[in-house]
Design an enzyme around this catalytic site. Structure first.
Site, mmCIF file in Angstrom:
data_model
loop_
_atom_site.group_PDB
_atom_site.id
_atom_site.type_symbol
_atom_site.label_atom_id
_atom_site.label_comp_id
_atom_site.label_asym_id
_atom_site.label_seq_id
_atom_site.Cartn_x
_atom_site.Cartn_y
_atom_site.Cartn_z
ATOM 1 N N GLU A 91 0.829 -1.201 0.000
ATOM 2 C CA GLU A 91 0.000 0.000 0.000
ATOM 3 C C GLU A 91 0.864 1.252 0.000
ATOM 4 O O GLU A 91 1.927 1.271 0.605
ATOM 5 C CB GLU A 91 -0.844 0.049 1.288
ATOM 6 C CG GLU A 91 -1.902 -1.007 1.348
ATOM 7 C CD GLU A 91 -2.592 -1.037 2.716
ATOM 8 O OE1 GLU A 91 -2.665 0.003 3.389
ATOM 9 O OE2 GLU A 91 -3.055 -2.124 3.077
ATOM 10 N N CYS A 104 3.193 8.326 1.559
ATOM 11 C CA CYS A 104 3.663 7.352 2.533
ATOM 12 C C CYS A 104 3.862 6.040 1.787
ATOM 13 O O CYS A 104 2.948 5.535 1.136
ATOM 14 C CB CYS A 104 2.595 7.196 3.612
ATOM 15 S SG CYS A 104 2.962 5.872 4.768
ATOM 16 N N CYS A 111 5.639 -7.661 7.678
ATOM 17 C CA CYS A 111 6.606 -7.146 8.653
ATOM 18 C C CYS A 111 6.798 -8.204 9.726
ATOM 19 O O CYS A 111 5.872 -8.932 10.065
ATOM 20 C CB CYS A 111 6.053 -5.867 9.276
ATOM 21 S SG CYS A 111 7.149 -5.093 10.478
ATOM 22 N N CYS A 115 4.464 -5.623 16.309
ATOM 23 C CA CYS A 115 3.795 -4.637 17.182
ATOM 24 C C CYS A 115 2.319 -5.003 17.322
ATOM 25 O O CYS A 115 1.650 -5.293 16.327
ATOM 26 C CB CYS A 115 3.942 -3.220 16.628
ATOM 27 S SG CYS A 115 5.650 -2.664 16.523
#
Ligand code: SAH
Length: 345
Positions: A91, A104, A111, A115
């Site tokens: 994205e 961005c 990932c 988190c």
């Protein structure tokens, strides 16, 4: 076949020399790729047919393909879903601010940082992106939107410091005068705090802004929401930030996602004050963007303002991140996730 778009100008020039070409060809081709954004060697009209043929035999020009985009009816934020050459997805988001447009971009497919509040990490890491795949997000978003881009933030899917070499290649190419020519001062790289890489980046002395995902005012809170904190303590991260500032003289930006009842208490204000006082830095508060896989809730709007006020009174430089694109799966990784779950887009 080699990925020609990921090569620095000097690398490309050397390869052309090795092919028996004169030195200026490198710059000519680099400009076609990065200033004019051509997608095929045949579009390089001032290169001989013979050389285009040779290039085609040794190199490929990376491209990415828009699958869909969503546009916020509130603020015009546009989120793009791109398909890469191996059919994986990332994205990128275009955000329109008064001071200019910001893109961005993602640095990895998935990932592995884990988190707890983040949608991008739920399925783990698939692979890192090449420099060209990061460049193409910028080139495609600016081409598709027709908007001028003045800022880039590497805050999409992935941990940029877990893809260090390619991210650095990207930074050098995107800021090159013979390419897209975006000033390093207008680029922010965000990391969850991989200490050795922060130091390595500092030693390169680039003029980018470093953002640190803090999200906790003490080791215990940080560990409870960010597994990476078990590897690198808060003290080590703060030392690395100090080192980064000493080397580059660039002010560090800290990101702090406010999660109700987790990291938004009075004691967190005290601890943040102690942690950040004396650092030349800036704190960015973001009410956490809830994702459906986890039950974290943002602090109330009123409390976010109070939190900011109290920190400001203590002499900390604080802003509240404007929430962009609330109506379009604002939190990064959600659009890709929906695609993976085969939901209707
Ligand atoms: N991996 C890098 C960059 C990508 S995330 C990093 O950790 O910094 C960009 C920012 O968005 C980080 O500060 C990240 O912690 C934050 N973020 C992720 N999920 C979020 C959510 N649901 N709400 C608010 N911020 C979030």
């Amino acid at each position: 076949m080699e990925d020609i778009k990921s090569l620095q100008l000097d690398e490309l020039t050397q390869k052309l020399k090795d092919m028996g070409q004169s030195a200026f060809r490198g710059k000519q081709i680099y400009t076609w790729l990065h200033k004019r954004g051509v997608k095929s060697f045949d579009d390089m009209t001032d290169i001989s047919k013979d050389l285009r043929q040779k290039l085609q035999e040794s190199f490929y020009i990376n491209t990415i393909e828009e699958v869909t985009h969503q546009e916020s009816s509130i603020d015009g934020t546009r989120k793009y879903l791109f398909k890469l050459r191996d059919d994986s997805y990332v994205e990128s988001v275009l955000m329109k601010y008064h001071h200019g447009n910001s893109i961005c971009i993602s640095s990895q497919v998935g990932c592995r940082m884990g988190c707890k509040f983040c949608a991008s990490t739920i399925e783990g890491l698939y692979r890192s992106l090449s420099a060209s795949e990061m460049l193409d997000q910028v080139y495609e978003v600016s081409r598709l939107s027709g908007e001028r881009v003045s800022n880039i933030v590497i805050m999409g899917i992935g941990e940029p410091m877990d893809n260090f070499d390619n991210v650095v290649s990207f930074l050098r190419i995107i800021s090159s005068e013979d390419g897209f020519n975006l000033s390093q001062r207008n680029i922010t790289v965000s990391t969850c705090g991989i200490v050795e890489r922060i130091k390595e980046l500092a030693d390169l002395n680039l003029q980018i802004t470093l953002a640190i995902s803090l999200h906790g005012s003490n080791q215990k809170v940080r560990e409870s929401i960010m597994p990476v904190a078990k590897m690198y303590s808060l003290d080590q991260v703060m030392d690395a930030c100090k080192y980064y500032f000493e080397k580059t003289h660039r002010r560090i930006s800290f990101e702090y996602a406010l999660i109700s009842g987790v990291n938004d208490k009075e004691e967190n204000i005290r601890e943040l004050t102690e942690l950040l006082s004396g650092h030349n830095c800036h704190l960015n508060l973001i009410p956490v963007n809830p994702i459906k896989e986890r039950d974290f809730a943002p602090s109330s709007k009123e409390w976010v303002y109070k939190f900011q006020n109290k920190l400001e009174k203590n002499g900390i430089n604080v802003t509240i991140r404007r929430e962009m694109g609330r109506d379009i799966d604002g939190a990064c990784g959600q659009l890709r996730r929906r695609k993976m779950l085969r939901e209707e887009l």
